[in-house]
Motif scaffolding. Structure first.
Motif, PDB file in Angstrom:
ATOM      1  N   GLU A  65      -9.505 151.268  -6.564  1.00  0.00           N
ATOM      2  CA  GLU A  65      -8.757 151.078  -7.806  1.00  0.00           C
ATOM      3  C   GLU A  65      -9.741 150.939  -8.969  1.00  0.00           C
ATOM      4  N   ASP A  66      -9.316 151.408 -10.178  1.00  0.00           N
ATOM      5  CA  ASP A  66     -10.223 151.476 -11.321  1.00  0.00           C
ATOM      6  C   ASP A  66     -10.886 150.141 -11.626  1.00  0.00           C
ATOM      7  N   ARG A  67     -10.101 149.062 -11.605  1.00  0.00           N
ATOM      8  CA  ARG A  67     -10.667 147.749 -11.956  1.00  0.00           C
ATOM      9  C   ARG A  67     -11.701 147.316 -10.929  1.00  0.00           C
ATOM     10  N   TYR A  68     -11.484 147.668  -9.691  1.00  0.00           N
ATOM     11  CA  TYR A  68     -12.451 147.346  -8.645  1.00  0.00           C
ATOM     12  C   TYR A  68     -13.732 148.156  -8.855  1.00  0.00           C
ATOM     13  N   MET A 150      -7.243 146.556   1.258  1.00  0.00           N
ATOM     14  CA  MET A 150      -7.039 147.915   0.775  1.00  0.00           C
ATOM     15  C   MET A 150      -6.297 148.755   1.812  1.00  0.00           C
ATOM     16  N   ASN A 152      -5.711 152.097   1.647  1.00  0.00           N
ATOM     17  CA  ASN A 152      -6.083 153.511   1.699  1.00  0.00           C
ATOM     18  C   ASN A 152      -6.469 153.918   3.123  1.00  0.00           C
ATOM     19  N   THR A 499      -1.406 145.311 -16.171  1.00  0.00           N
ATOM     20  CA  THR A 499      -2.021 146.037 -15.060  1.00  0.00           C
ATOM     21  C   THR A 499      -2.591 145.106 -14.009  1.00  0.00           C
ATOM     22  N   ASP A 503      -1.174 146.825  -8.884  1.00  0.00           N
ATOM     23  CA  ASP A 503      -1.638 147.403  -7.624  1.00  0.00           C
ATOM     24  C   ASP A 503      -0.988 146.691  -6.447  1.00  0.00           C
ATOM     25  N   ASP A 505      -1.854 146.434  -3.426  1.00  0.00           N
ATOM     26  CA  ASP A 505      -2.755 145.758  -2.497  1.00  0.00           C
ATOM     27  C   ASP A 505      -3.211 144.391  -2.997  1.00  0.00           C
ATOM     28  N   VAL A 508      -6.553 143.863  -7.803  1.00  0.00           N
ATOM     29  CA  VAL A 508      -6.861 143.518  -9.190  1.00  0.00           C
ATOM     30  C   VAL A 508      -6.735 142.018  -9.423  1.00  0.00           C
TER      31      VAL A 508
END
Length: 526
Positions: A65-68, A150, A152, A499, A503, A505, A508
């Motif tokens: 994820e982007d923040r991660y 996660m 994924n 945001t 997510d 999961d 964030v």
């Protein structure tokens, strides 16, 4: 590949490249002084412990994820600076690889004094770099363990393939993911036919437990095993609306996860198994006390808070606060909501050089996994409710329990630690006698509108943090406590962006907590 993905990939790749340079120098500088060579080897050895983690991040960066990604890229950048500093120092004092002229020149100098000073200086500088890398790894571990949440498939598959590999860090996350999978797929009726690893979590009737005694002002006990080891005993009571079969599955799944914890990271004790009883409580979870933490008799945080603040220095109190804050990260990474974080459920264990000790969170009798249904039931015990957010107080709480409710509870405990004042008073018989004289909530406790009273107590705690903590604990500590106490407010400084909760999961939320609570409180220097 997007710019964000490319940047993180490149930073990880640069760390790996620099780590190889350190390894190459370890092989090259055999001509160096023994103490200097040993210091270089220690840096290389520590890099070896984290290399697999960095490689895993690099190889799976696009799935994060982007923040991660942003968070991890910053951490990797700090690691690369420390690794490069090691390479630069080695080259500056020893010369380029395969160039022994610098060392030969030092060896040829007259007398040993100058060479000895050079050796001491070089070793000290290398040790400082090693400490920076160790500190980085300590910071990084909470972020790493969030990968156990996660979903994924690519990430999950590769963790599974690495489960029995040599990397302890990868193996630990893989086993946590495996434990989550078992808890999700195993049906309640199949408990008796569960796998060997799961069934072995239930200790047999031959397991000897003796000399059991209560830990003063704690909800857990201590005892001795047949081998003479001291252990902590956590009691699991049946809750309203939960049958014995369901409770057994919940306890088994919890112990499966807690058996894998590392106390040094998580501020949680490893659970060696659970005993079934024929009475209430039906289950007793047995927690191992680390050998280095077996000095003295365990006590509760409540007991410590009721002692005078002059007994414990500020460094130990900050250490206590940091450790307690980190415990929530592992619980979140493990998909566990504690629901009962109070000083009675924090046990302090001491090493031989500690006065106050290190906290370990116990008291899992009300826990749940965050993906499972929760019973919307509560109680009217004021001494428990002051650690619960107003949404979670009373006989019929308004909201489903989440990580943020645990964060609020941690905030109240951190406030008590900062003030070194117990909000709950006990009499000589260890019975609750009333709130602290410094916590003026008597009128609120007897108010007819319980919801409004709960909001009033929260406001009082927040005000106390903002007005009293700065002069004793400083601005950073104050901001951390206020962030915890306001974490469910609409204008929360901790979770202010929509945001933060988008997510599925929960990555964030975990990242924000690590950045704004754990990292901030770890910045405190006394």
């Amino acid at each position: 590949m997007s710019d964000a993905v490319s940047l993180g990939f490149q930073t990880a790749e640069l760390c790996i490249k620099t780590g190889k340079e350190i390894y190459k120098r370890c092989k090259t500088y055999r001509h160096a002084d023994e103490e200097v060579r040993q210091a270089i080897l220690e840096i290389d050895s520590y890099w070896f412990t984290i290399e697999d983690q960095v490689r895993f991040l690099r190889d799976h960066w696009e799935f994060f994820e982007d923040r991660y990604q942003v968070h991890s890229n910053h951490l990797l950048g700090e690691l690369q600076k420390s690794l490069q500093a090691a390479v630069d120092l080695i080259d500056n004092v020893l010369g380029e690889p395969d160039d022994s002229s610098v060392w030969n020149g030092i060896r040829s100098k007259k007398g040993d004094t100058r060479r000895g000073k050079w050796t001491v200086y070089t070793k000290e500088q290398l040790n400082l770099i090693l400490k920076r890398i160790e500190k980085w790894h300590h910071h990084f571990n909470p972020t790493w363990f969030l990968l156990s949440r996660m979903s994924n498939k690519n990430v999950g598959r590769d963790f599974e393939n690495s489960r029995d590999g040599n990397s302890g860090a990868i193996s630990t996350v893989a086993k946590l993911r495996e434990a989550h999978g078992e808890s999700q797929t195993t049906l309640v009726p199949s408990i008796s036919s569960s796998s060997t690893s799961s069934s072995s979590l239930f200790l047999g009737k031959n397991y000897e437990l003796k000399d059991i005694e209560a830990i003063p002002l704690a909800r857990s006990s201590m005892g001795m095993t047949g081998e003479g080891r001291r252990v902590i005993i956590d009691h699991y009571f049946l809750r309203n609306g939960v049958d014995l079969r369901t409770a057994k599955k919940d306890v088994r799944d919890l112990v499966s996860i807690l058996s894998r914890v590392d106390p040094a990271f998580s501020s949680l004790l490893p659970c060696e198994g659970v005993l079934e009883t024929e009475s209430e409580p039906p289950f007793q979870m047995i927690f191992t006390i680390p050998r280095t933490m077996s000095y003295g008799v365990p006590c509760s945080l409540r007991s410590a808070l009721l002692q005078t603040k002059n007994d414990f220095d500020l460094n130990e109190r900050v250490h206590l606060a940091v450790s307690l804050a980190r415990s929530v990260v592992f619980l979140h990474a493990s998909r566990i909501v504690h629901k009962n974080i109070t000083p009675e459920n924090v046990v302090l264990l001491r090493s031989d050089n500690e006065t106050l000790g290190t906290p370990f969170l116990v008291g899992f009798e009300r826990f749940r996994f965050d993906e499972r249904r929760t019973n919307m039931t509560g109680d009217d015990n004021w001494e428990k409710n002051i650690y619960r957010h107003p949404q979670r107080q009373g006989l019929q709480p308004e909201e489903v329990y989440s990580m943020r409710h645990d964060i609020y509870s941690v905030g109240v405990c951190l406030l008590e630690i900062g003030l070194w004042n117990s909000f709950v008073q006990y009499n000589e018989d260890h019975q609750v006698s009333g709130p602290s004289p410094e916590l003026s909530i008597d009128d609120l406790l007897i108010a007819k509108n319980k919801r409004r009273a709960a909001v009033g107590i929260k406001a009082l705690l927040t005000e106390k943090a903002m007005t009293h903590l700065p002069r004793t604990m400083g601005k950073i500590y104050t901001d951390v406590v206020v962030s915890c106490l306001t974490c469910l407010d609409s204008d929360s400084p901790l979770f202010s962006e929509p945001t933060d909760f988008e997510d599925a999961d929960g990555i964030v939320v975990g990242v924000r907590y690590i950045e704004k609570i754990v990292y901030e409180i770890e910045r405190i220097r006394v």
